[in-house]
Scaffold this motif. Structure first.
Motif, PDB file in Angstrom:
ATOM      1  N   GLY A 176     -33.659  15.132   1.381  1.00 53.48           N
ATOM      2  CA  GLY A 176     -33.461  15.218  -0.014  1.00 53.48           C
ATOM      3  C   GLY A 176     -32.420  15.032  -0.880  1.00 53.48           C
ATOM      4  O   GLY A 176     -32.369  13.415  -1.528  1.00 53.48           O
ATOM      5  N   GLY A 177     -31.693  15.825  -0.994  1.00 54.70           N
ATOM      6  CA  GLY A 177     -30.702  15.783  -1.611  1.00 54.70           C
ATOM      7  C   GLY A 177     -29.677  13.870  -1.592  1.00 54.70           C
ATOM      8  O   GLY A 177     -29.346  13.763  -2.693  1.00 54.70           O
ATOM      9  N   GLU A 178     -29.679  14.200  -0.407  1.00 51.19           N
ATOM     10  CA  GLU A 178     -27.897  13.471   0.186  1.00 51.19           C
ATOM     11  C   GLU A 178     -29.093  12.002  -0.205  1.00 51.19           C
ATOM     12  O   GLU A 178     -28.449  11.264  -0.524  1.00 51.19           O
ATOM     13  CB  GLU A 178     -28.151  13.688   1.928  1.00 51.19           C
ATOM     14  N   VAL A 179     -29.717  11.867   0.315  1.00 53.71           N
ATOM     15  CA  VAL A 179     -30.648  10.283  -0.103  1.00 53.71           C
ATOM     16  C   VAL A 179     -30.655   9.655  -0.472  1.00 53.71           C
ATOM     17  O   VAL A 179     -30.212   9.494  -2.326  1.00 53.71           O
ATOM     18  CB  VAL A 179     -31.821  10.277   0.842  1.00 53.71           C
ATOM     19  N   SER A 180     -30.672  11.466  -2.328  1.00 51.28           N
ATOM     20  CA  SER A 180     -30.369  10.805  -3.996  1.00 51.28           C
ATOM     21  C   SER A 180     -29.806  10.766  -4.373  1.00 51.28           C
ATOM     22  O   SER A 180     -29.076   9.884  -5.051  1.00 51.28           O
ATOM     23  CB  SER A 180     -31.159  12.702  -4.767  1.00 51.28           C
ATOM     24  N   ILE A 181     -28.693  11.287  -3.704  1.00 52.10           N
ATOM     25  CA  ILE A 181     -26.987  11.029  -4.221  1.00 52.10           C
ATOM     26  C   ILE A 181     -26.788   9.799  -3.620  1.00 52.10           C
ATOM     27  O   ILE A 181     -26.175   8.555  -4.501  1.00 52.10           O
ATOM     28  CB  ILE A 181     -26.058  12.404  -3.542  1.00 52.10           C
ATOM     29  N   GLY A 182     -26.545   9.584  -2.409  1.00 49.49           N
ATOM     30  CA  GLY A 182     -26.460   7.770  -1.783  1.00 49.49           C
ATOM     31  C   GLY A 182     -27.241   6.589  -1.810  1.00 49.49           C
ATOM     32  O   GLY A 182     -26.323   5.879  -2.754  1.00 49.49           O
ATOM     33  N   SER A 183     -28.372   6.985  -2.650  1.00 46.19           N
ATOM     34  CA  SER A 183     -28.767   5.829  -4.132  1.00 46.19           C
ATOM     35  C   SER A 183     -28.877   5.659  -4.709  1.00 46.19           C
ATOM     36  O   SER A 183     -29.135   5.049  -5.366  1.00 46.19           O
ATOM     37  CB  SER A 183     -30.712   6.405  -3.956  1.00 46.19           C
ATOM     38  N   SER A 184     -27.719   7.159  -5.744  1.00 46.16           N
ATOM     39  CA  SER A 184     -27.824   6.530  -7.031  1.00 46.16           C
ATOM     40  C   SER A 184     -26.676   6.453  -7.096  1.00 46.16           C
ATOM     41  O   SER A 184     -26.291   6.453  -7.959  1.00 46.16           O
ATOM     42  CB  SER A 184     -27.829   7.920  -7.817  1.00 46.16           C
ATOM     43  N   ILE A 185     -25.776   6.495  -6.175  1.00 43.03           N
ATOM     44  CA  ILE A 185     -24.370   6.487  -6.294  1.00 43.03           C
ATOM     45  C   ILE A 185     -23.786   5.079  -7.114  1.00 43.03           C
ATOM     46  O   ILE A 185     -23.010   4.720  -7.575  1.00 43.03           O
ATOM     47  CB  ILE A 185     -23.140   6.565  -4.764  1.00 43.03           C
ATOM     48  N   ILE A 186     -24.581   3.687  -6.364  1.00 43.06           N
ATOM     49  CA  ILE A 186     -24.151   1.897  -6.877  1.00 43.06           C
ATOM     50  C   ILE A 186     -24.148   2.783  -8.703  1.00 43.06           C
ATOM     51  O   ILE A 186     -23.288   1.715  -9.795  1.00 43.06           O
ATOM     52  CB  ILE A 186     -24.822   1.162  -6.441  1.00 43.06           C
ATOM     53  N   GLY A 187     -25.488   3.599  -9.115  1.00 42.85           N
ATOM     54  CA  GLY A 187     -25.453   3.221  -9.934  1.00 42.85           C
ATOM     55  C   GLY A 187     -24.919   4.124 -11.198  1.00 42.85           C
ATOM     56  O   GLY A 187     -24.349   3.761 -12.066  1.00 42.85           O
ATOM     57  N   PHE A 188     -24.214   5.264 -10.352  1.00 39.35           N
ATOM     58  CA  PHE A 188     -23.150   6.022 -10.917  1.00 39.35           C
ATOM     59  C   PHE A 188     -22.251   5.448 -10.869  1.00 39.35           C
ATOM     60  O   PHE A 188     -21.752   5.232 -12.717  1.00 39.35           O
ATOM     61  CB  PHE A 188     -23.156   7.255 -10.483  1.00 39.35           C
ATOM     62  N   LEU A 189     -21.257   4.906  -9.699  1.00 40.77           N
ATOM     63  CA  LEU A 189     -20.537   4.040 -10.432  1.00 40.77           C
ATOM     64  C   LEU A 189     -20.183   2.854 -11.791  1.00 40.77           C
ATOM     65  O   LEU A 189     -19.358   2.914 -12.357  1.00 40.77           O
ATOM     66  CB  LEU A 189     -20.235   3.202  -9.704  1.00 40.77           C
ATOM     67  N   GLU A 190     -21.498   2.587 -11.391  1.00 38.61           N
ATOM     68  CA  GLU A 190     -21.445   1.769 -13.209  1.00 38.61           C
ATOM     69  C   GLU A 190     -21.381   2.094 -14.225  1.00 38.61           C
ATOM     70  O   GLU A 190     -21.363   1.574 -15.298  1.00 38.61           O
ATOM     71  CB  GLU A 190     -23.237   0.554 -12.485  1.00 38.61           C
ATOM     72  N   LEU A 191     -22.080   3.535 -14.143  1.00 39.08           N
ATOM     73  CA  LEU A 191     -21.818   3.767 -15.896  1.00 39.08           C
ATOM     74  C   LEU A 191     -20.217   3.643 -16.221  1.00 39.08           C
ATOM     75  O   LEU A 191     -19.180   4.061 -16.062  1.00 39.08           O
ATOM     76  CB  LEU A 191     -21.350   5.044 -15.648  1.00 39.08           C
ATOM     77  N   PRO A 192     -20.164   3.068 -17.744  1.00 40.25           N
ATOM     78  CA  PRO A 192     -19.251   2.753 -18.142  1.00 40.25           C
ATOM     79  C   PRO A 192     -17.952   4.680 -18.830  1.00 40.25           C
ATOM     80  O   PRO A 192     -17.430   4.477 -18.513  1.00 40.25           O
ATOM     81  CB  PRO A 192     -19.739   3.040 -19.678  1.00 40.25           C
ATOM     82  N   ASN A 193     -19.165   5.458 -18.480  1.00 35.24           N
ATOM     83  CA  ASN A 193     -18.183   6.661 -18.541  1.00 35.24           C
ATOM     84  C   ASN A 193     -17.067   7.629 -17.385  1.00 35.24           C
ATOM     85  O   ASN A 193     -16.639   8.464 -17.200  1.00 35.24           O
ATOM     86  CB  ASN A 193     -18.685   7.791 -19.191  1.00 35.24           C
ATOM     87  N   ILE A 194     -18.149   6.576 -15.881  1.00 38.98           N
ATOM     88  CA  ILE A 194     -17.438   6.984 -15.147  1.00 38.98           C
ATOM     89  C   ILE A 194     -16.731   6.173 -14.758  1.00 38.98           C
ATOM     90  O   ILE A 194     -15.656   6.122 -14.276  1.00 38.98           O
ATOM     91  CB  ILE A 194     -18.410   6.756 -13.157  1.00 38.98           C
TER      92      ILE A 194
END
Length: 468
Positions: A252-270
């Motif tokens: 659950g933890g790994e898939v959540s992180i892997g699935s969210s990385i693209i959206g996370f890196l799209e954040l302006p403050n990241i």
């Protein structure tokens, strides 16, 4: 209920012992499976933004891709467990080889179903295709993981599990590159759903080819294969029950992180990247898992000389550094080199002890997630990406620790552990819902952080073999 011997367990063990020199061939053959399901699983991370774009989905709706995929793990494993309790262990009846072939055929059917799903442009049909595909992979997980664990000396089982999972991670590493090009950027790519046809038809062909290879390959019988048990004896082992929860938390933890990385890196403050740029960095997350598992295969193996062990790990690290330096960017290569050095240092602290290394790596991941949640810029970005490196040994090590000393209940215990992969179907949508409600994707990483706190507990305390 006592086991009914269909073929002698002791004879099977003797057969494997005498075939020690032949372990390499079967391991190489089975390793193909780990590569393929790594490739397939990671393609989900490419499908999520693609389906979100095609069908105009919200975060939680797009995450249903992971729910359909990992939900199959739970449902098929539950059916397997019920059959093992009422009718006797299915794998013990048909054998590991036939179980592997059946899993490959079902997975191939799931890939083919992507063709009508694309033609109809139906999101529901895509979810059905993913469910069938994952059903086949579930059977492969139930069969191949314990097979690798018991195919050889017990003291090196964690090393073997990490080695085969390293090839699984190779599949997850190349998936963003191949899938991202074919689905988003290649000549086959389009704004509609048609761009998924070529990748999944190619996967179907490869799965059928591997099924043919397995069919003609001599795979030795191992452990308790041939012994049929009709009870729920696996649940009597405390370390297995805690391991089931641990697999749930890890996936659950790994898939959540892997699935969210693209959206996370799209954040302006990241980082403020677009989808193509973010997909590029996703490959480093899964590439870290691959390198870390190669490290783990060496670090958890039995070497007489520590110099030899860490010398081999240094060579692996230098090869990885050279590839990143040559193929990507020198600045990124230096960051990767520093992270690998820290990873090797963590293995040294773990002192070749699987459980201690698991607890230590989970603790480091908790710290990295805290940086990702409360940090920003490149520091937060690389904190998330480096989690792949420290995730590396977790699944094979948890699995191996959880099935220790299960004897004739090994396959049943394996089915329960695979059932727990449903964590990948539950935690990602929860994280997606958290992000939607709070309008803060960064803060939603608190959910996987909680998962890794439990993994640390299992590594330090919960792993100890015991039977109630």
């Amino acid at each position: 209920m006592a086991g009914v011997p269909v073929s002698s367990t002791s004879a099977a063990r003797s057969d494997v012992s005498s075939a020690g020199a032949n372990y390499r061939g079967p391991l190489i053959t089975v390793t193909l499976l780990f590569f393929m399901w790594g490739l397939i699983t990671c393609l989900n991370d490419i499908l999520i933004p693609k389906m979100k774009q095609v069908f105009d989905l919200q975060h939680w709706q797009a995450m249903l891709i992971q729910t359909a995929f990992f939900g199959a793990y739970f449902i098929v494993s539950l059916i397997y467990f019920i059959l093992s309790v009422t009718k006797g262990d299915p794998i013990m009846r048909i054998g590991y080889k036939n179980g592997i072939i059946l899993g490959l055929l079902i997975a191939a059917v799931g890939c083919v179903l992507f063709l009508p799903a694309a033609s109809l442009e139906s999101y529901g049909f895509f979810l059905l295709a993913l469910f069938v595909l994952a059903s086949g992979i579930t059977l492969l997980q139930i069969t191949a993981n314990p097979y690798v664990s018991i195919l050889g000396p017990p003291e090196s089982s964690s090393s073997r599990m990490n080695l085969t999972q390293a090839l699984n991670a190779l599949g997850t590493t190349v998936a963003p590159i191949i899938g991202g090009y074919l689905i988003f950027a290649g000549a086959n790519a389009s704004s509609g759903a048609d761009s998924v046809r070529v990748p999944y038809v190619a996967l179907a062909v490869m799965l059928l080819l591997i099924a043919g290879i397995i069919k003609i390959s001599p795979l030795p019988k191992v452990g308790s294969e041939g012994t049929i048990v009709s009870d729920a004896g696996a649940l009597k082992y405390r370390h297995l029950v805690l391991g089931i929860v641990c697999i749930f938390a890890y996936v659950g933890g790994e898939v959540s992180i892997g699935s969210s990385i693209i959206g996370f890196l799209e954040l302006p403050n990241i980082a403020g990247y677009n989808e193509a740029q973010a997909t590029y960095y996703l490959s480093f997350f899964w590439g870290g898992a691959m390198v870390g598992r190669f490290f783990g295969a060496v670090a958890l193996a039995q070497y007489q000389s520590a110099v030899t062990k860490y010398g081999i790990m240094a060579v692996i690290g230098l090869v990885a550094f050279g590839l990143v330096y040559t193929l990507y960017d020198p600045a990124i290569a230096m960051i990767v080199l520093g992270l690998m050095a820290f990873n090797i240092f963590a293995f040294i602290l773990g002192a070749s002890n699987p459980s201690r290394s698991l607890g230590l790596f989970a603790s480091i991941t908790v710290a990295l997630l805290a940086v990702a949640i409360f940090g920003q810029g490149s520091v937060a970005m690389w904190a998330v990406i480096s989690i792949g490196l420290f995730n590396s040994i977790m699944f094979p090590t948890i699995f191996d620790l959880a099935i220790k000393n299960l004897g004739i209940h090994t396959s049943q215990g394996s089915s329960l552990l695979v059932m727990a992969i449903v964590g990948g179907a539950i935690i990602p949508p929860l994280q997606g819902a958290f992000a939607d409600v709070t309008h803060n994707l960064q803060l939603s990483f608190l959910l996987p952080l909680i998962c890794y706190v439990y993994i640390a507990f299992y590594g330090f305390i919960g792993y100890k073999p015991s039977r109630s």
